[in-house]
Enzyme design. Structure first.
Site, PDB file in Angstrom:
ATOM      1  NE  ARG A 214       4.254   2.498   9.384  1.00  0.00           N
ATOM      2  CZ  ARG A 214       3.672   3.088   8.321  1.00  0.00           C
ATOM      3  NH1 ARG A 214       4.050   4.374   7.980  1.00  0.00           N
ATOM      4  NH2 ARG A 214       2.071   2.967   8.596  1.00  0.00           N
TER       5      ARG A 214
ATOM      6  CG  ASP B 164       6.796   0.270   2.904  1.00  0.00           C
ATOM      7  OD1 ASP B 164       5.893   0.515   2.510  1.00  0.00           O
ATOM      8  OD2 ASP B 164       7.087  -0.408   4.052  1.00  0.00           O
TER       9      ASP B 164
ATOM     10  CG  ASN C 161       4.760  -6.894   7.720  1.00  0.00           C
ATOM     11  OD1 ASN C 161       4.214  -7.154   8.793  1.00  0.00           O
ATOM     12  ND2 ASN C 161       5.079  -5.593   7.234  1.00  0.00           N
TER      13      ASN C 161
ATOM     14  N   GLY D 141       0.315  -4.190   5.317  1.00  0.00           N
ATOM     15  CA  GLY D 141      -1.155  -4.475   5.608  1.00  0.00           C
ATOM     16  C   GLY D 141      -1.446  -2.998   6.084  1.00  0.00           C
TER      17      GLY D 141
ATOM     18  CG  LEU E 226     -21.099  -3.738   7.249  1.00  0.00           C
ATOM     19  CD1 LEU E 226     -19.753  -3.736   6.010  1.00  0.00           C
ATOM     20  CD2 LEU E 226     -21.644  -5.126   7.234  1.00  0.00           C
TER      21      LEU E 226
ATOM     22  CE1 TYR F 102      -5.334  -5.215   9.507  1.00  0.00           C
ATOM     23  CE2 TYR F 102      -6.379  -6.167  11.486  1.00  0.00           C
ATOM     24  CZ  TYR F 102      -5.222  -5.719  10.913  1.00  0.00           C
ATOM     25  OH  TYR F 102      -4.084  -5.957  11.206  1.00  0.00           O
TER      26      TYR F 102
HETATM   27  P1  NAP Z   1       2.486  -0.315   9.494  1.00  0.00           P
HETATM   28  O1  NAP Z   1       3.355   0.236  10.811  1.00  0.00           O
HETATM   29  O2  NAP Z   1       1.441   0.634   9.152  1.00  0.00           O
HETATM   30  O3  NAP Z   1       3.457  -0.927   8.369  1.00  0.00           O
HETATM   31  C1  NAP Z   1       2.940  -1.441   7.262  1.00  0.00           C
HETATM   32  C2  NAP Z   1       3.833  -1.077   5.929  1.00  0.00           C
HETATM   33  O4  NAP Z   1       3.155  -1.549   4.988  1.00  0.00           O
HETATM   34  C3  NAP Z   1       3.661   0.472   5.926  1.00  0.00           C
HETATM   35  O5  NAP Z   1       5.117   1.183   5.549  1.00  0.00           O
HETATM   36  C4  NAP Z   1       2.769   0.583   4.748  1.00  0.00           C
HETATM   37  O6  NAP Z   1       3.050   1.708   4.018  1.00  0.00           O
HETATM   38  C5  NAP Z   1       3.292  -0.499   3.851  1.00  0.00           C
HETATM   39  N1  NAP Z   1       2.161  -0.963   2.852  1.00  0.00           N
HETATM   40  C6  NAP Z   1       0.860  -0.567   3.102  1.00  0.00           C
HETATM   41  N2  NAP Z   1       0.306  -0.666   1.529  1.00  0.00           N
HETATM   42  C7  NAP Z   1       1.259  -1.165   0.907  1.00  0.00           C
HETATM   43  C8  NAP Z   1       1.382  -1.594  -0.616  1.00  0.00           C
HETATM   44  N3  NAP Z   1       0.247  -1.596  -1.132  1.00  0.00           N
HETATM   45  N4  NAP Z   1       2.342  -2.060  -1.056  1.00  0.00           N
HETATM   46  C9  NAP Z   1       3.657  -2.339  -0.350  1.00  0.00           C
HETATM   47  N5  NAP Z   1       3.586  -1.715   1.047  1.00  0.00           N
HETATM   48  C10 NAP Z   1       2.336  -1.377   1.765  1.00  0.00           C
HETATM   49  O7  NAP Z   1       2.009  -1.647  10.118  1.00  0.00           O
HETATM   50  P2  NAP Z   1       2.457  -2.716  11.402  1.00  0.00           P
HETATM   51  O8  NAP Z   1       1.712  -2.441  12.511  1.00  0.00           O
HETATM   52  O9  NAP Z   1       3.780  -2.647  11.481  1.00  0.00           O
HETATM   53  O10 NAP Z   1       1.706  -4.134  10.940  1.00  0.00           O
HETATM   54  C11 NAP Z   1       2.513  -4.862  10.121  1.00  0.00           C
HETATM   55  C12 NAP Z   1       1.325  -6.132   9.859  1.00  0.00           C
HETATM   56  O11 NAP Z   1       1.001  -6.694  11.034  1.00  0.00           O
HETATM   57  C13 NAP Z   1       0.052  -5.617   8.944  1.00  0.00           C
HETATM   58  O12 NAP Z   1      -0.113  -6.577   8.053  1.00  0.00           O
HETATM   59  C14 NAP Z   1      -0.824  -5.585  10.090  1.00  0.00           C
HETATM   60  O13 NAP Z   1      -2.268  -5.833   9.654  1.00  0.00           O
HETATM   61  C15 NAP Z   1      -0.384  -6.750  11.004  1.00  0.00           C
HETATM   62  N6  NAP Z   1      -0.992  -6.509  12.313  1.00  0.00           N
HETATM   63  C16 NAP Z   1      -0.351  -5.522  13.339  1.00  0.00           C
HETATM   64  C17 NAP Z   1      -0.812  -5.450  14.429  1.00  0.00           C
HETATM   65  C18 NAP Z   1      -0.345  -4.348  15.449  1.00  0.00           C
HETATM   66  O14 NAP Z   1      -0.677  -4.459  16.668  1.00  0.00           O
HETATM   67  N7  NAP Z   1       0.411  -3.413  15.119  1.00  0.00           N
HETATM   68  C19 NAP Z   1      -1.785  -6.100  15.061  1.00  0.00           C
HETATM   69  C20 NAP Z   1      -1.973  -7.331  14.387  1.00  0.00           C
HETATM   70  C21 NAP Z   1      -1.655  -7.572  12.982  1.00  0.00           C
HETATM   71  P3  NAP Z   1       1.905   2.962   4.268  1.00  0.00           P
HETATM   72  O15 NAP Z   1       2.582   3.798   5.296  1.00  0.00           O
HETATM   73  O16 NAP Z   1       1.769   3.580   2.599  1.00  0.00           O
HETATM   74  O17 NAP Z   1       0.730   2.507   4.539  1.00  0.00           O
END
Ligand code: NAP
Length: 442
Positions: A212, A233, A283, A285, A292, A348
């Site tokens: 996703r 994933d 990706n 995360g 803290l 984070y």
């Molecule tokens: P997301 O919707 O939460 O999708 C992340 C996916 O990674 C989820 O399906 C998650 O599964 C999976 N995941 C988590 N832990 C894992 C593991 N141990 N092994 C394999 N897969 C795993 O996140 P997103 O918003 O698309 O963000 C993607 C990346 O962009 C992340 O690194 C995030 O930190 C970064 N980012 C996002 C934003 C933003 O505004 N959205 C901003 C800055 C950076 P679960 O459902 O189990 O967690």
């Protein structure tokens, strides 16, 4: 369009919003296959070093190039070669060129300034003048309205022929949510794709966290560009993961990247099924937010394990078993939290700054393999992760940038695809924010 954006662009909103001094988020022009790269002519000026190359790229993407402004003309892009500016007194050339035309930059228009990397300059005055370009382009980005963007591209000595993929990206609607960025291009063995619409044809890409959000969008864009995408994933997301993999014509691989045997299992899979991998997008995360003093060690450990340590372990295994093919690409996903810091996100932000460290640490190693490592640093992107943020903080995150809106997962994905393009071999060691020029951070 988010709700506020819909209101601000409605008949009533167009009257009320400016009177209240509120921003009007313009609907950004985004790339769709088959549409022209630019919706108007390019004005191109400045020095000698890169003008011809820039003109060649504009012609290759079917844009009309003007060498001098035409009265009343709206420009889709204004490009200036500033490499000839070797002294602060010559910075006036920026004012002379841009002052008469800056208000003619169209909606979702592009300003690109081309410069030389300051650190490569042996002459102090040249170094000062070239460094000054950064303040100029970033301020222009903050002044431009209606979704227009501004970037600085620093082209190293000997890298003059390596700018095409970057100019194509920055001039096009693919870079809709990227503004105020400085991109460095160095000399590298660039191979121009046979087909710019499918630059990743024949390549294998791995995207973690692909079920996703940003990961799914990245899988889609890399698939659109011709790659076979291995979508990874956690097993709990197996259903959505298969849907994404089917949609992009790729394959799915269920794995928790933090498991002790994850790197081995993953690299076994990539070698056995595909003979290796060309593009790796780290990706996956998670966030586990707490200030803290309230954060227990488990929350700290979980975030470090997924967002940073797993990536290092996977990289080690890829290198150790030569699974990343020559010319391979690694793309990290950082965050503006990792650049600016964020209350409630010490864990984070630590990991996201660590991703930038990973780019710095491995750029040389990747270059020696003809490859690259870069990172995207997203700002506020509309995903499930940001939907979980409390309302007021969420609204602030959305609006506090030059575009007054959140970005879409596809905006991050397009930036990843630019890094992955074989023609981007000169783009190594960069961290590019996809944040609509957020007010947070540098
Ligand atoms: P997301 O919707 O939460 O999708 C992340 C996916 O990674 C989820 O399906 C998650 O599964 C999976 N995941 C988590 N832990 C894992 C593991 N141990 N092994 C394999 N897969 C795993 O996140 P997103 O918003 O698309 O963000 C993607 C990346 O962009 C992340 O690194 C995030 O930190 C970064 N980012 C996002 C934003 C933003 O505004 N959205 C901003 C800055 C950076 P679960 O459902 O189990 O967690």
């Amino acid at each position: 369009m988010d709700r506020y954006q819909k209101f601000a662009t409605s008949t009533l909103g167009r009257r009320v919003v400016p009177r209240l001094g509120l921003p009007t988020p313009h609907q950004l022009r985004r790339y769709a296959p088959g549409t022209p790269a630019l919706d108007g002519p390019v004005l191109l000026g400045g020095g000698e070093r890169l003008t011809r190359t820039a003109a060649g790229v504009c012609e290759a993407i079917g844009a009309d190039v003007h060498a001098a402004p035409v009265e009343g003309q709206r420009y889709a892009a204004v490009v200036f070669d500033a490499t000839g500016i070797t002294d602060s007194t010559k910075l006036r050339a920026l004012h002379d060129f841009f002052h008469p035309v800056i208000r003619s930059v169209g909606a979702s228009g592009r300003v690109v300034v081309l410069g030389s990397p300051p650190a490569e300059q042996t002459d102090a005055r040249t170094r000062v003048a070239q460094r000054a370009l950064e303040g100029f382009t970033r301020s222009v980005g903050k002044e431009l309205k209606r979704g227009a963007t501004s970037q600085l591209v620093l082209v190293g000595e000997g890298a003059e022929g390596e700018v095409e993929s970057t100019l194509r990206f920055l001039l096009s609607a693919r870079s809709a949510y990227v503004s105020g960025q400085v991109v460095r291009i160095g000399p590298a063995p660039v191979s121009e794709p046979a087909d710019w619409e499918h630059p990743l044809a024949g390549k294998v890409a791995l995207v973690t966290g692909a079920s996703r959000g940003i990961g799914a969008a990245t899988a889609e864009v890399l698939g659109r560009d011709g790659a076979h995408v291995v979508c990874l994933d956690v097993p709990a997301r197996g259903g959505e993961l298969s849907e994404v993999a089917n949609r992009v014509g790729g394959s799915s691989f269920q794995l928790d990247v933090t498991a002790a045997d994850a790197p081995k299992k993953l690299v076994d899979h990539l070698l056995q099924r595909h003979g290796g991998v060309d593009v790796v997008v780290h990706n996956a995360g998670i966030t586990r937010d707490k200030t803290l003093g309230r954060m227990d060690a488990a929350l700290w450990d979980a975030v470090v394990a997924v967002n940073l340590s797993s990536q290092e372990r996977i990289n080690d295994e890829l290198f150790g078993r030569d699974a990343l093919r020559p010319g391979g690409r690694i793309v990290g996903v950082s965050s503006i939290s990792g650049i600016a810091g964020n209350a409630g996100q010490t864990n984070y932000a630590t990991t996201k700054a660590g991703v930038i460290g990973m780019v710095d640490a491995l750029a040389g190693e990747l270059a020696s393999r003809g490859g690259t490592i870069n990172a995207v640093a997203p700002g506020f992107i509309e995903t499930r992760m940001t939907a979980a943020v409390p309302l007021l903080v969420r609204e602030a995150g959305r609006r506090m940038n030059s575009t007054s809106q959140g970005g879409l997962p596809v905006d991050v994905a397009e930036t990843v695809a630019w890094f992955a393009n074989p023609a981007s071999a000169g783009v190594n060691g960069n961290v590019v924010r996809v944040c609509g020029q957020s007010l947070l951070g540098a």
